[in-house]
Write a protein that holds these residues in place. Sequence first.
Motif, PDB file in Angstrom:
ATOM      1  N   THR A  11       0.808  -1.211   0.000  1.00 33.21           N
ATOM      2  CA  THR A  11       0.000   0.000   0.000  1.00 33.21           C
ATOM      3  C   THR A  11       0.839   1.257   0.000  1.00 33.21           C
ATOM      4  OG1 THR A  11      -0.113  -0.085   2.411  1.00 33.21           O
ATOM      5  CG2 THR A  11      -1.884  -1.137   1.188  1.00 33.21           C
ATOM      6  N   GLU A 207      -2.391   4.978  -2.661  1.00 34.70           N
ATOM      7  CA  GLU A 207      -2.215   3.709  -3.361  1.00 34.70           C
ATOM      8  C   GLU A 207      -2.650   3.853  -4.806  1.00 34.70           C
ATOM      9  OE1 GLU A 207      -2.963  -1.060  -2.837  1.00 34.70           O
ATOM     10  OE2 GLU A 207      -4.218   0.324  -1.695  1.00 34.70           O
ATOM     11  N   ASN A 243       4.122   2.491  -3.872  1.00 31.78           N
ATOM     12  CA  ASN A 243       2.675   2.451  -3.669  1.00 31.78           C
ATOM     13  C   ASN A 243       1.914   2.025  -4.918  1.00 31.78           C
ATOM     14  OD1 ASN A 243       3.253   4.799  -5.106  1.00 31.78           O
ATOM     15  ND2 ASN A 243       1.549   5.951  -4.223  1.00 31.78           N
ATOM     16  N   ALA A 272      -8.500  -3.605  -1.462  1.00 31.68           N
ATOM     17  CA  ALA A 272      -7.399  -2.654  -1.305  1.00 31.68           C
ATOM     18  C   ALA A 272      -7.852  -1.395  -0.571  1.00 31.68           C
ATOM     19  CB  ALA A 272      -6.831  -2.289  -2.678  1.00 31.68           C
ATOM     20  N   GLY A 276      -6.401  -1.121   3.093  1.00 33.73           N
ATOM     21  CA  GLY A 276      -5.225  -0.278   2.940  1.00 33.73           C
ATOM     22  C   GLY A 276      -5.324   0.970   3.781  1.00 33.73           C
TER      23      GLY A 276
END
Length: 279
Positions: A11, A207, A243, A272, A276
């Motif tokens: 991330t 990200e 990232n 994600a 994240g």
Amino acid sequence: MGRIMAANDNTGERSGRDARTARRPLLRAAGTTLIGGGGLAATTGAASAQVDTPDVIEVNDGFFGWSADGSLPVTDELFVFIHGWFGDTTVSSQASTVQNALESGGYTPTESVAIEWPATNVNYLGAESDTEDVGAVVADLVEDFDDAGGGNVRLVGHSLGGRCVYWTATKLGSDSGIETVAGLGTAAHGSEICGEPWNAGLGTACEVRNYHSQNDSMVGSAYGGIGDTALGTDGAGCSPASNYSDVDVTGSVGSHLEYLGDDAVGSDLADAITTGGCE
């Protein structure tokens, strides 16, 4: 659900930014694809949306230059979708379809916005060039959203819209940023994100995820070539930032438009977003 392969699947963290909260939904669509003049065109049929219709903000080139006819709603979790070539007439249904897939994957935004820009242009190279201006306008919208106390922004673009979202990240000031940037079948060369013009802007996002499929012959026939890759077909071909993740969805995405509403894409991106974070 097809197999997903992610490279550089971390991330990343950004210093100098406050941690933000979770984000919003994505979209789907069905239709046909055309290729001509070195570019990609998508005409999308109506989708049976299961979510509220997103707000539509129009970005146009007027007498005083490029501008938007509205502002982003100030909320905790905001999903923003940008369409590709010939996608302006169906951007709302595309966004709703992507959002359906995200919500099925476990992520529901507070509000959602579809960015409509004049992409119905037989001059593909002209439309490709316009993505920089669209990205700059969206960056201004994000900065205003941030200044107004808004929370997390999840920015997703399909095809030429993928170019728009990477331009947005590049145009943002160092004191503003986006939590999630995702390109779906981005119409670009891998070298554009490995070096110029977008590599320097990756740090403005928490990200960055690039979804690509070897079955995306539309992008593959227009980009890549000797010593390069087609970003939406092969991925970046490099490790441009800590990232950044290339996510291979060849197992589930069979064509250029199938990213929109694909369960594997929605599940991976939702995961994600919900797991994240950066500080």
